[in-house]
Design a protein around this motif. Structure first.
Motif, PDB file in Angstrom:
ATOM      1  N   TYR A   5      42.361  11.387 -46.088  1.00 22.28           N
ATOM      2  CA  TYR A   5      41.999  10.366 -47.059  1.00 22.28           C
ATOM      3  C   TYR A   5      42.834  10.513 -48.321  1.00 22.28           C
ATOM      4  CZ  TYR A   5      39.254  13.702 -49.862  1.00 22.28           C
ATOM      5  OH  TYR A   5      38.862  14.763 -50.641  1.00 22.28           O
ATOM      6  N   VAL A   6      42.941   9.426 -49.047  1.00 24.66           N
ATOM      7  CA  VAL A   6      43.563   9.415 -50.371  1.00 24.66           C
ATOM      8  C   VAL A   6      42.605   8.730 -51.327  1.00 24.66           C
ATOM      9  CG1 VAL A   6      45.976   9.471 -49.612  1.00 24.66           C
ATOM     10  CG2 VAL A   6      44.844   7.270 -49.927  1.00 24.66           C
ATOM     11  N   VAL A   7      42.576   9.221 -52.544  1.00 26.65           N
ATOM     12  CA  VAL A   7      41.825   8.569 -53.612  1.00 26.65           C
ATOM     13  C   VAL A   7      42.776   7.580 -54.276  1.00 26.65           C
ATOM     14  CG1 VAL A   7      40.624   8.903 -55.805  1.00 26.65           C
ATOM     15  CG2 VAL A   7      40.337  10.573 -53.952  1.00 26.65           C
ATOM     16  N   LEU A   8      42.319   6.359 -54.471  1.00 26.06           N
ATOM     17  CA  LEU A   8      43.125   5.341 -55.139  1.00 26.06           C
ATOM     18  C   LEU A   8      42.887   5.420 -56.640  1.00 26.06           C
ATOM     19  CD1 LEU A   8      42.565   2.327 -52.730  1.00 26.06           C
ATOM     20  CD2 LEU A   8      44.491   3.929 -52.791  1.00 26.06           C
ATOM     21  N   ARG A   9      43.982   5.375 -57.360  1.00 23.70           N
ATOM     22  CA  ARG A   9      43.937   5.503 -58.817  1.00 23.70           C
ATOM     23  C   ARG A   9      44.411   4.215 -59.476  1.00 23.70           C
ATOM     24  NH1 ARG A   9      47.264  11.228 -58.993  1.00 23.70           N
ATOM     25  NH2 ARG A   9      45.545  12.550 -58.278  1.00 23.70           N
ATOM     26  N   CYS A  10      43.741   3.836 -60.531  1.00 22.58           N
ATOM     27  CA  CYS A  10      44.210   2.744 -61.379  1.00 22.58           C
ATOM     28  C   CYS A  10      45.109   3.373 -62.440  1.00 22.58           C
ATOM     29  CB  CYS A  10      43.031   2.026 -62.026  1.00 22.58           C
ATOM     30  SG  CYS A  10      43.541   0.772 -63.217  1.00 22.58           S
ATOM     31  N   VAL A  11      46.388   2.993 -62.400  1.00 22.38           N
ATOM     32  CA  VAL A  11      47.384   3.567 -63.317  1.00 22.38           C
ATOM     33  C   VAL A  11      48.095   2.402 -64.009  1.00 22.38           C
ATOM     34  CG1 VAL A  11      49.341   5.166 -63.533  1.00 22.38           C
ATOM     35  CG2 VAL A  11      47.720   5.434 -61.636  1.00 22.38           C
ATOM     36  N   LEU A  20      42.332   6.297 -63.767  1.00 24.03           N
ATOM     37  CA  LEU A  20      40.928   6.419 -63.376  1.00 24.03           C
ATOM     38  C   LEU A  20      40.848   6.128 -61.882  1.00 24.03           C
ATOM     39  CD1 LEU A  20      39.046   4.595 -66.284  1.00 24.03           C
ATOM     40  CD2 LEU A  20      39.057   7.033 -65.780  1.00 24.03           C
ATOM     41  N   ASN A  21      40.043   6.879 -61.176  1.00 26.00           N
ATOM     42  CA  ASN A  21      39.858   6.660 -59.749  1.00 26.00           C
ATOM     43  C   ASN A  21      39.056   5.383 -59.518  1.00 26.00           C
ATOM     44  OD1 ASN A  21      41.150   9.102 -59.329  1.00 26.00           O
ATOM     45  ND2 ASN A  21      39.263  10.241 -59.083  1.00 26.00           N
ATOM     46  N   VAL A  22      39.505   4.585 -58.542  1.00 26.21           N
ATOM     47  CA  VAL A  22      38.823   3.323 -58.261  1.00 26.21           C
ATOM     48  C   VAL A  22      38.470   3.141 -56.784  1.00 26.21           C
ATOM     49  CG1 VAL A  22      39.743   2.088 -60.260  1.00 26.21           C
ATOM     50  CG2 VAL A  22      41.029   2.079 -58.099  1.00 26.21           C
ATOM     51  N   GLY A  23      38.939   4.017 -55.909  1.00 30.36           N
ATOM     52  CA  GLY A  23      38.644   3.822 -54.498  1.00 30.36           C
ATOM     53  C   GLY A  23      39.093   4.980 -53.633  1.00 30.36           C
ATOM     54  N   VAL A  24      38.805   4.853 -52.340  1.00 29.92           N
ATOM     55  CA  VAL A  24      39.179   5.862 -51.344  1.00 29.92           C
ATOM     56  C   VAL A  24      39.592   5.133 -50.069  1.00 29.92           C
ATOM     57  CG1 VAL A  24      38.376   7.808 -49.933  1.00 29.92           C
ATOM     58  CG2 VAL A  24      37.533   7.545 -52.270  1.00 29.92           C
ATOM     59  N   ALA A  37      37.019   1.911 -49.489  1.00 28.87           N
ATOM     60  CA  ALA A  37      35.836   1.599 -50.292  1.00 28.87           C
ATOM     61  C   ALA A  37      36.285   1.707 -51.740  1.00 28.87           C
ATOM     62  CB  ALA A  37      34.698   2.575 -49.993  1.00 28.87           C
ATOM     63  N   TRP A  38      35.903   0.750 -52.546  1.00 27.14           N
ATOM     64  CA  TRP A  38      36.315   0.790 -53.942  1.00 27.14           C
ATOM     65  C   TRP A  38      35.220   0.250 -54.848  1.00 27.14           C
ATOM     66  CZ3 TRP A  38      37.328  -4.248 -55.959  1.00 27.14           C
ATOM     67  CH2 TRP A  38      37.573  -5.248 -55.019  1.00 27.14           C
ATOM     68  N   ALA A  39      35.300   0.689 -56.095  1.00 27.86           N
ATOM     69  CA  ALA A  39      34.331   0.267 -57.106  1.00 27.86           C
ATOM     70  C   ALA A  39      35.070   0.114 -58.428  1.00 27.86           C
ATOM     71  CB  ALA A  39      33.217   1.304 -57.245  1.00 27.86           C
ATOM     72  N   VAL A  40      35.001  -1.074 -58.985  1.00 25.13           N
ATOM     73  CA  VAL A  40      35.659  -1.356 -60.261  1.00 25.13           C
ATOM     74  C   VAL A  40      34.583  -1.411 -61.338  1.00 25.13           C
ATOM     75  CG1 VAL A  40      36.995  -3.050 -61.563  1.00 25.13           C
ATOM     76  CG2 VAL A  40      37.586  -2.547 -59.180  1.00 25.13           C
ATOM     77  N   ASP A  41      34.533  -0.374 -62.161  1.00 26.66           N
ATOM     78  CA  ASP A  41      33.609  -0.317 -63.290  1.00 26.66           C
ATOM     79  C   ASP A  41      34.324  -0.950 -64.478  1.00 26.66           C
ATOM     80  OD1 ASP A  41      32.147   0.413 -65.576  1.00 26.66           O
ATOM     81  OD2 ASP A  41      31.509   2.316 -64.672  1.00 26.66           O
TER      82      ASP A  41
END
Length: 122
Positions: A5-11, A20-24, A37-41
């Protein structure tokens, strides 16, 4: 079953290396599973990056979802075999959504582990 897996980052600004991490994205070859799966706070992202284009971020995450699903949202990348699609998603790039390092584990339920990793990482 082994998975990666990779963690998706908002850069938003690559030059500042802040994110900030936004998904996986989780890939399990044995289960033929590739999903995101992602979550945008919005409040958290807005506080950290006031000039962030949230709509562009969400479009990028929808593109990732299309690549995972192998559908039209992923453009030509979505037409490739599942392992190639994960390779595309884990490759470093200079866009607002970037993958972190590849990690691994084992699972009996990839979808459940994806949700768990999202809750832990985001």
């Amino acid at each position: 079953m082994p998975y990666q897996y990779v963690v998706l980052r908002c850069v938003p600004r690559v030059d500042r290396e802040e994110f900030l991490n936004v998904g996986v994205v989780l890939y399990c070859e044995e289960a033929r599973f590739l999903d995101v799966a992602w979550a945008v706070d919005e409040a958290r992202l807005g506080a950290a990056f006031p000039s962030l284009d949230l709509a562009a971020l969400c479009r990028s995450l929808e593109f990732v979802a299309g690549v995972c699903a192998g559908d039209d949202r992923g453009g030509s990348a979505g037409a490739h075999p599942i392992g190639t699609r994960f390779g595309f998603l884990k490759a470093p790039r200079s866009t607002v959504v970037q993958p972190g390092p590849v990690h691994g584990g084992t699972t009996t339920d990839p979808a459940s582990d994806l949700r768990r990793l999202l809750a832990h990482a985001v």
